[in-house]
Design a protein around this motif. Structure first.
Motif, mmCIF file in Angstrom:
data_model
loop_
_atom_site.group_PDB
_atom_site.id
_atom_site.type_symbol
_atom_site.label_atom_id
_atom_site.label_comp_id
_atom_site.label_asym_id
_atom_site.label_seq_id
_atom_site.Cartn_x
_atom_site.Cartn_y
_atom_site.Cartn_z
ATOM 1 N N SER A 21 0.829 -1.206 0.000
ATOM 2 C CA SER A 21 0.000 0.000 0.000
ATOM 3 C C SER A 21 0.862 1.254 0.000
ATOM 4 O O SER A 21 0.591 2.219 -0.734
ATOM 5 C CB SER A 21 -0.929 -0.016 1.217
ATOM 6 N N ILE A 22 1.907 1.262 0.807
ATOM 7 C CA ILE A 22 2.806 2.414 0.867
ATOM 8 C C ILE A 22 3.569 2.559 -0.452
ATOM 9 O O ILE A 22 3.785 3.673 -0.936
ATOM 10 C CB ILE A 22 3.755 2.294 2.063
ATOM 11 N N ALA A 23 3.956 1.441 -1.060
ATOM 12 C CA ALA A 23 4.633 1.497 -2.359
ATOM 13 C C ALA A 23 3.748 2.169 -3.397
ATOM 14 O O ALA A 23 4.201 3.043 -4.149
ATOM 15 C CB ALA A 23 5.018 0.089 -2.815
ATOM 16 N N ALA A 24 2.483 1.773 -3.446
ATOM 17 C CA ALA A 24 1.556 2.361 -4.420
ATOM 18 C C ALA A 24 1.372 3.850 -4.166
ATOM 19 O O ALA A 24 1.275 4.644 -5.114
ATOM 20 C CB ALA A 24 0.213 1.640 -4.355
ATOM 21 N N LEU A 25 1.351 4.241 -2.901
ATOM 22 C CA LEU A 25 1.200 5.651 -2.559
ATOM 23 C C LEU A 25 2.432 6.449 -2.978
ATOM 24 O O LEU A 25 2.326 7.493 -3.641
ATOM 25 C CB LEU A 25 0.973 5.790 -1.052
ATOM 26 N N VAL A 26 3.607 5.969 -2.615
ATOM 27 C CA VAL A 26 4.842 6.720 -2.818
ATOM 28 C C VAL A 26 5.116 6.969 -4.297
ATOM 29 O O VAL A 26 5.534 8.062 -4.692
ATOM 30 C CB VAL A 26 6.025 5.980 -2.155
ATOM 31 N N GLU A 27 4.876 5.969 -5.132
ATOM 32 C CA GLU A 27 5.206 6.157 -6.541
ATOM 33 C C GLU A 27 4.274 7.145 -7.229
ATOM 34 O O GLU A 27 4.581 7.625 -8.327
ATOM 35 C CB GLU A 27 5.203 4.826 -7.284
ATOM 36 N N GLY A 28 3.162 7.499 -6.594
ATOM 37 C CA GLY A 28 2.246 8.467 -7.172
ATOM 38 C C GLY A 28 2.427 9.884 -6.657
ATOM 39 O O GLY A 28 1.693 10.784 -7.057
ATOM 40 N N LEU A 29 3.412 10.098 -5.780
ATOM 41 C CA LEU A 29 3.623 11.429 -5.195
ATOM 42 C C LEU A 29 4.544 12.264 -6.069
ATOM 43 O O LEU A 29 5.474 11.746 -6.699
ATOM 44 C CB LEU A 29 4.225 11.296 -3.798
ATOM 45 N N ASP A 124 2.957 8.406 9.590
ATOM 46 C CA ASP A 124 3.962 9.453 9.407
ATOM 47 C C ASP A 124 3.927 10.014 7.992
ATOM 48 O O ASP A 124 4.184 11.198 7.770
ATOM 49 C CB ASP A 124 5.359 8.899 9.685
ATOM 50 N N ILE A 125 3.630 9.153 7.027
ATOM 51 C CA ILE A 125 3.576 9.559 5.625
ATOM 52 C C ILE A 125 2.233 10.197 5.278
ATOM 53 O O ILE A 125 2.173 11.279 4.685
ATOM 54 C CB ILE A 125 3.826 8.336 4.716
ATOM 55 N N ARG A 126 1.150 9.534 5.643
ATOM 56 C CA ARG A 126 -0.171 9.939 5.148
ATOM 57 C C ARG A 126 -0.725 11.203 5.807
ATOM 58 O O ARG A 126 -1.301 12.063 5.148
ATOM 59 C CB ARG A 126 -1.155 8.781 5.334
ATOM 60 N N ILE A 127 -0.602 11.310 7.114
ATOM 61 C CA ILE A 127 -1.236 12.422 7.826
ATOM 62 C C ILE A 127 -0.712 13.784 7.367
ATOM 63 O O ILE A 127 -1.508 14.688 7.094
ATOM 64 C CB ILE A 127 -1.118 12.224 9.351
ATOM 65 N N PRO A 128 0.614 13.988 7.231
ATOM 66 C CA PRO A 128 1.074 15.303 6.754
ATOM 67 C C PRO A 128 0.626 15.623 5.326
ATOM 68 O O PRO A 128 0.553 16.792 4.950
ATOM 69 C CB PRO A 128 2.602 15.188 6.829
ATOM 70 N N LEU A 129 0.333 14.595 4.539
ATOM 71 C CA LEU A 129 -0.143 14.803 3.175
ATOM 72 C C LEU A 129 -1.653 15.021 3.115
ATOM 73 O O LEU A 129 -2.211 15.226 2.037
ATOM 74 C CB LEU A 129 0.234 13.602 2.301
ATOM 75 N N GLY A 130 -2.308 14.973 4.274
ATOM 76 C CA GLY A 130 -3.752 15.169 4.319
ATOM 77 C C GLY A 130 -4.535 13.987 3.783
ATOM 78 O O GLY A 130 -5.689 14.139 3.365
ATOM 79 N N LEU A 131 -3.928 12.806 3.831
ATOM 80 C CA LEU A 131 -4.580 11.601 3.307
ATOM 81 C C LEU A 131 -5.254 10.832 4.447
ATOM 82 O O LEU A 131 -4.786 10.862 5.587
ATOM 83 C CB LEU A 131 -3.550 10.701 2.624
ATOM 84 N N PRO A 132 -6.341 10.129 4.154
ATOM 85 C CA PRO A 132 -7.010 9.346 5.198
ATOM 86 C C PRO A 132 -6.075 8.288 5.769
ATOM 87 O O PRO A 132 -5.283 7.681 5.033
ATOM 88 C CB PRO A 132 -8.186 8.697 4.450
ATOM 89 N N TYR A 133 -6.190 8.079 7.063
ATOM 90 C CA TYR A 133 -5.410 7.020 7.706
ATOM 91 C C TYR A 133 -6.308 6.319 8.710
ATOM 92 O O TYR A 133 -6.541 6.825 9.806
ATOM 93 C CB TYR A 133 -4.172 7.590 8.399
ATOM 94 N N GLN A 134 -6.813 5.173 8.315
ATOM 95 C CA GLN A 134 -7.764 4.437 9.150
ATOM 96 C C GLN A 134 -7.428 2.950 9.157
ATOM 97 O O GLN A 134 -8.140 2.133 8.565
ATOM 98 C CB GLN A 134 -9.192 4.653 8.651
ATOM 99 N N PRO A 135 -6.344 2.566 9.808
ATOM 100 C CA PRO A 135 -6.005 1.143 9.884
ATOM 101 C C PRO A 135 -7.053 0.370 10.675
ATOM 102 O O PRO A 135 -7.787 0.945 11.487
ATOM 103 C CB PRO A 135 -4.655 1.144 10.600
ATOM 104 N N ASP A 136 -7.109 -0.909 10.442
ATOM 105 C CA ASP A 136 -8.053 -1.769 11.144
ATOM 106 C C ASP A 136 -7.822 -1.658 12.662
ATOM 107 O O ASP A 136 -6.695 -1.831 13.133
ATOM 108 C CB ASP A 136 -7.840 -3.220 10.694
ATOM 109 N N PRO A 137 -8.873 -1.373 13.444
ATOM 110 C CA PRO A 137 -8.699 -1.228 14.901
ATOM 111 C C PRO A 137 -8.093 -2.462 15.570
ATOM 112 O O PRO A 137 -7.353 -2.330 16.556
ATOM 113 C CB PRO A 137 -10.123 -0.972 15.409
ATOM 114 N N GLN A 138 -8.383 -3.645 15.043
ATOM 115 C CA GLN A 138 -7.817 -4.856 15.638
ATOM 116 C C GLN A 138 -6.311 -4.935 15.402
ATOM 117 O O GLN A 138 -5.560 -5.429 16.250
ATOM 118 C CB GLN A 138 -8.513 -6.099 15.073
#
Length: 215
Positions: A21-29, A124-138
């Motif tokens: 998921s992080i790989a897909a995000l980073v290559e699009g920045l 650390d990556i998503r929040i400063p970029l204003g992207l949603p960050y909602q990992p599974d609570p479990q």
């Protein structure tokens, strides 16, 4: 923290999914987004992604060797991350994908340290970029199991949580005893790891105690 074989396998799958998921995000920045300061002090977004590559390319023993060269383990990890960050975002993304299934399980800390690393650094990556960050609570609760255990090493000193009770409002679970801190699990996870951006989502008498220890 001892995990069953089935639990270990599940953690490895979760880590692999998050790396992809992080790989897909980073290559699009774009360049400005990659240079955005992350929540991890001193690192921009690209360097955080590069550190996640360093986790399995350099590994535990590489971290120790670099720490010996640079004076301590933190400076050693920083040097390796900055070196890896000299690669292009496309190369970093490809390395994350190629190594996604690497089974990170350092001595003492085990597989949950890898899950902690990708979930915290994902924020650390998503929040400063204003992207949603909602990992599974479990999954977050498993990370909090690790962060409050005796096998947690390297993320923060154990004394940081002494006399504090953590309450995850998402799962209803608690860890520790003492002055309470309550809020969404992801905010609790980030706060104990020193990400002050999470404090606004937390409450309780333990919060100023934690804040004073971070200072």
């Amino acid at each position: 923290m001892r995990l069953s074989r089935e639990e270990r396998e599940r953690v490895f799958v979760l880590v692999a999914d998050e790396r992809r998921s992080i790989a897909a995000l980073v290559e699009g920045l774009d360049a400005d987004q990659l240079a955005t300061p992350s929540l991890c002090a001193g690192w921009d977004v690209k360097t955080v992604a590069a550190h996640l590559v360093s986790d399995f390319t350099d590994g535990f023993w590489g971290f120790l060797a670099s720490g010996a060269r640079h004076g301590n383990i933190d400076r050693g990890i920083d040097a390796l991350a900055r070196r890896r960050a000299m690669a292009s975002a496309t190369e970093i993304a490809e390395m994350l994908r190629h190594g996604a299934d690497h089974r990170l399980s350092p001595p003492v800390t085990g597989p949950l340290s890898g899950l902690t690393d990708v979930l915290v650094h994902g924020a650390d990556i998503r929040i400063p970029l204003g992207l949603p960050y909602q990992p599974d609570p479990q999954h977050v609760a498993r990370v909090l199991d690790f962060l409050t255990s005796r096998t947690q090493l390297g993320f923060f000193p154990h004394r940081r949580l002494r006399g504090i009770e953590l309450h995850d409002e998402d799962t209803g679970r608690t860890w520790g005893e003492g002055a309470a801190i309550a809020g969404p699990g992801v905010a609790v996870m980030l706060a104990v790891c020193g990400r002050t951006v999470a404090f606004g989502r937390l409450s309780g008498p333990g919060l100023p105690v934690l804040q004073s220890r971070l200072r």
